[in-house]
Design a protein around this motif. Structure first.
Motif, mmCIF file in Angstrom:
data_model
loop_
_atom_site.group_PDB
_atom_site.id
_atom_site.type_symbol
_atom_site.label_atom_id
_atom_site.label_comp_id
_atom_site.label_asym_id
_atom_site.label_seq_id
_atom_site.Cartn_x
_atom_site.Cartn_y
_atom_site.Cartn_z
ATOM 1 N N ASP A 393 -37.417 -52.535 40.542
ATOM 2 C CA ASP A 393 -36.166 -52.991 39.924
ATOM 3 C C ASP A 393 -35.084 -53.269 40.972
ATOM 4 O O ASP A 393 -33.908 -53.381 40.633
ATOM 5 C CB ASP A 393 -35.652 -51.946 38.932
ATOM 6 C CG ASP A 393 -36.545 -51.817 37.711
ATOM 7 O OD1 ASP A 393 -37.232 -52.801 37.386
ATOM 8 O OD2 ASP A 393 -36.554 -50.733 37.095
ATOM 9 N N ARG A 411 -33.159 -57.260 41.046
ATOM 10 C CA ARG A 411 -33.897 -57.159 39.782
ATOM 11 C C ARG A 411 -33.469 -55.967 38.939
ATOM 12 O O ARG A 411 -34.167 -55.593 37.984
ATOM 13 C CB ARG A 411 -35.394 -57.095 40.085
ATOM 14 C CG ARG A 411 -35.883 -58.328 40.830
ATOM 15 C CD ARG A 411 -37.332 -58.235 41.241
ATOM 16 N NE ARG A 411 -37.563 -57.226 42.276
ATOM 17 C CZ ARG A 411 -38.712 -57.055 42.911
ATOM 18 N NH1 ARG A 411 -39.740 -57.841 42.642
ATOM 19 N NH2 ARG A 411 -38.846 -56.118 43.828
ATOM 20 N N PRO A 413 -32.323 -54.024 36.106
ATOM 21 C CA PRO A 413 -32.167 -54.414 34.694
ATOM 22 C C PRO A 413 -30.734 -54.285 34.197
ATOM 23 O O PRO A 413 -30.310 -55.024 33.294
ATOM 24 C CB PRO A 413 -33.097 -53.440 33.956
ATOM 25 C CG PRO A 413 -34.061 -52.952 34.978
ATOM 26 C CD PRO A 413 -33.310 -52.940 36.263
ATOM 27 N N ASP A 439 -32.836 -60.328 28.370
ATOM 28 C CA ASP A 439 -33.842 -59.540 29.086
ATOM 29 C C ASP A 439 -34.458 -60.337 30.239
ATOM 30 O O ASP A 439 -35.521 -59.983 30.737
ATOM 31 C CB ASP A 439 -34.940 -59.090 28.116
ATOM 32 C CG ASP A 439 -35.664 -60.274 27.473
ATOM 33 O OD1 ASP A 439 -35.138 -61.404 27.545
ATOM 34 O OD2 ASP A 439 -36.752 -60.060 26.900
ATOM 35 N N ARG A 441 -35.000 -61.781 34.041
ATOM 36 C CA ARG A 441 -34.746 -61.385 35.418
ATOM 37 C C ARG A 441 -35.651 -62.194 36.350
ATOM 38 O O ARG A 441 -36.705 -62.695 35.939
ATOM 39 C CB ARG A 441 -34.951 -59.899 35.625
ATOM 40 C CG ARG A 441 -36.380 -59.426 35.764
ATOM 41 C CD ARG A 441 -36.389 -57.961 36.171
ATOM 42 N NE ARG A 441 -37.716 -57.488 36.523
ATOM 43 C CZ ARG A 441 -37.976 -56.273 36.979
ATOM 44 N NH1 ARG A 441 -36.985 -55.412 37.127
ATOM 45 N NH2 ARG A 441 -39.197 -55.908 37.284
#
Length: 587
Positions: A393, A411, A413, A439, A441
């Protein structure tokens, strides 16, 4: 024959034989309506001048209003024609024939290919009875039909070919490829040969998608002189291009750039060898002349004779250089600087186009560093940090464009973001991405050498797709404003994409899977078309791939258990380094 490895299903693709010619046949006397519809569908696939024979299947009014040049609808196969439903409308004295298929793309009046995920296509052709020419009877003719041409993919690829037009990046002195489709042979509407079609398409200006980010050096309204349908080179491979009055007053420097656009554009045509172009005014006097060697100064990637080297991260998380051009791959070479000495352990890397600096994401994925790879220096502080909770992430692998700017995606979230670092050393700039919401990315990215296009692997709603975005730059006050806009699919038939790399001005190497298929590595055009589609030899577990800017240097990839491997032209994959990851070429 292979003696190991898993079984893979390979789907055959009919690319269409460009040597095959289809000749239209006029409707026979007293032809029934089924024959009229079938004959017209076949006539649409021909090279008949002006589509004159196809128009014989239409009523006089429909023949006048039908414009086959305005658009092309591309289906997976030729359209299916069902039987007419005679009971659909009791008041209708004609018959409506349903046409169906799977639509995969359209081509607009600017010759731009626009792919879509395969979708159901349903329309109809309507036929009526009209008086015959002698007035003594009636005959069936088409009075209602879909706009433009409707072609199966094989017929489309038989009749059309992809070429790159070239325009200058806005405010810059290098060119950008703009892929379009032209006829393989003489255009039925304009009667122009492929060279003349290509020049005409260039003069018409960039496609609508690319237009906001590029400029043409041809004055607005510049066209070929009236009546020019053929352009041929002389015995010195010089192409003389006669222009209308709009170009009469261009200066010498502007003319050089106009000629450069032509040379780059014509370089994609295998049917003609153009070493230099001469632009002529409306009185056929020379405006300027430019050769290929002189045009090279306007290329997005210069010094193409210089050997490109791939780089990778070794098992000690250090940056290493590979020498893979020979028959045998040599041992990796350690590069100078903190990224090569291991003082900054790495997860992923990117090397700038000049191979003087590298950007690296730290081993935890949290921080972005830049340092020299030609001289020893102390480690610099991180340019950027991510707050993502897990390594997956955090920061993506970085990428350099040809301007020397550095790109990376966060990345996280909680705050997905695309960043650009001006010059690789400036204050990071938040890139405007209005589509990066909900949602969505960015999993990975690669910026083109021209800095105008960016390939993005985007996850949204559980799907991972490949998108091409247009990069637009403007300066308001002291702050640069950078946006990535108008994403378009580059691999719409792949249901999941793992990795991507640029492989020249308008071609990509993509790792992904089609629906129900196995992982493939293939070349694709940036417009998502299949003309350059080529499936490469299979390789298991590929997580990243890197392609050089030129064709005579091997591809490299990270194949998981096999480490870093290479694919030289005309060979199969060969191991290079058993323990290594994240192979990249400059960019």
């Amino acid at each position: 024959m292979p003696d190991s490895g898993e079984v893979q299903a390979v789907k055959g693709v009919n690319q269409g034989d460009s040597q095959v010619r289809v000749y239209a046949v006029a409707p026979r006397e007293n032809a029934d309506p089924d024959e009229i519809v079938d004959g017209f569908l076949e006539a649409m696939t021909s090279d008949d001048p002006g589509f004159a024979t196809a128009r014989k299947y239409l009523t006089k009014q429909a023949a006048r209003t039908w414009k086959p040049e305005e658009s092309i609808t591309v289906l997976t196969t030729a359209p299916d024609r069902d039987q007419a439903d005679r009971n659909a409308d009791p008041e209708d004295q004609g018959r409506a024939y349903p046409l169906s298929g799977r639509k995969i793309a359209t081509v607009d009046a600017r010759h731009a290919y626009q792919p879509i995920s395969p979708a159901k296509y349903l329309t109809s052709i309507h036929v009526v009875q009209v008086p015959t020419a002698n007035g003594k009877g009636k005959e069936w003719r088409i009075d209602g039909l879909p706009p433009g041409l409707v072609l199966g993919e094989a017929d489309f690829l038989r009749n059309y070919r992809s070429v790159n037009k070239y325009y200058f990046a806005s405010g810059e002195d290098w060119v950008v490829a703009d892929p379009v489709y032209i006829r393989q042979r003489q255009d039925p509407v304009t009667r122009m040969d492929p060279v003349t079609q290509t020049v005409k398409a260039l003069l018409e200006g960039p496609t609508n998608w690319l237009k906001p980010a590029v400029d043409s050096r041809f004055p607005s309204g510049t066209e070929l002189q009236k009546g020019v349908t053929t352009l041929t080179t002389d015995d010195q491979s010089t192409l003389k291009v006669p222009l209308n009055r709009k170009a009469d007053r261009v200066g010498a420097e502007a003319c050089r750039r106009m000629a450069a656009q032509l040379l780059f554009t014509l370089g994609d045509l295998t049917s003609v060898r153009v070493e230099q172009v001469e632009l002529q005014d409306s009185d056929d006097r020379a405006l300027c002349r430019l050769g290929k060697g002189q045009a090279a100064e306007f290329a997005a990637v210069r010094n193409t004779d210089r050997e490109e080297h791939p780089y990778f991260v070794d098992e000690h998380h250090k940056l290493m250089m590979l020498v893979v051009g020979g028959k045998e791959a040599n041992a990796p070479v350690e590069v100078p600087g903190p990224l090569g000495k291991g003082t900054t352990p790495l997860q992923s890397v990117a090397v700038d186009r000049g191979e003087t600096r590298a950007a690296g994401v730290g081993q935890t994925g949290r921080e972005l560093f830049v340092s020299s790879i030609t001289a020893e220096e102390d480690a610099s502080p991180a340019l950027l940090s991510s707050k993502g909770a897990k390594p997956v992430d955090r920061l993506s692998a970085p990428s350099w464009d040809g301007r020397g700017d550095l790109w990376v995606a966060d990345r996280d979230p909680a705050a997905p973001q695309l960043w650009m670092v001006p010059g690789g050393t400036g204050d990071p700039v938040k890139v405007r991405t209005p589509w990066l919401e909900d949602d969505a990315r960015i999993e990975s990215l690669r910026v083109s050498a021209d800095g105008v296009r960016i390939a993005l692997v985007v996850t949204r709603g559980g799907d991972t797709t490949l998108q091409i975005g247009r990069v637009q730059r403007q300066t308001t006050g002291d702050e640069p404003v950078v946006s990535v806009l108008d994403l378009q699919p580059a691999a719409p038939r792949m249901e999941s994409v793992t990795a991507v790399s640029w492989a020249g001005p308008s071609r990509l190497v993509v790792v992904g899977k089609e629906a129900g298929g196995v992982q493939q590595i293939r070349y694709l055009q940036t417009d998502g078309s299949t003309s350059a589609s080529l499936v490469l030899p299979g390789l298991n577990g590929v997580t990243s791939v890197a392609a050089p800017h030129v064709d005579n240097v091997p591809l490299v990839a990270d194949s998981g258990d096999d480490g870093v491997v290479r694919l030289a032209p005309g060979t199969n994959w060969q191991p290079v380094v058993k323990t290594g990851t994240s192979p990249v070429y400059p960019g």
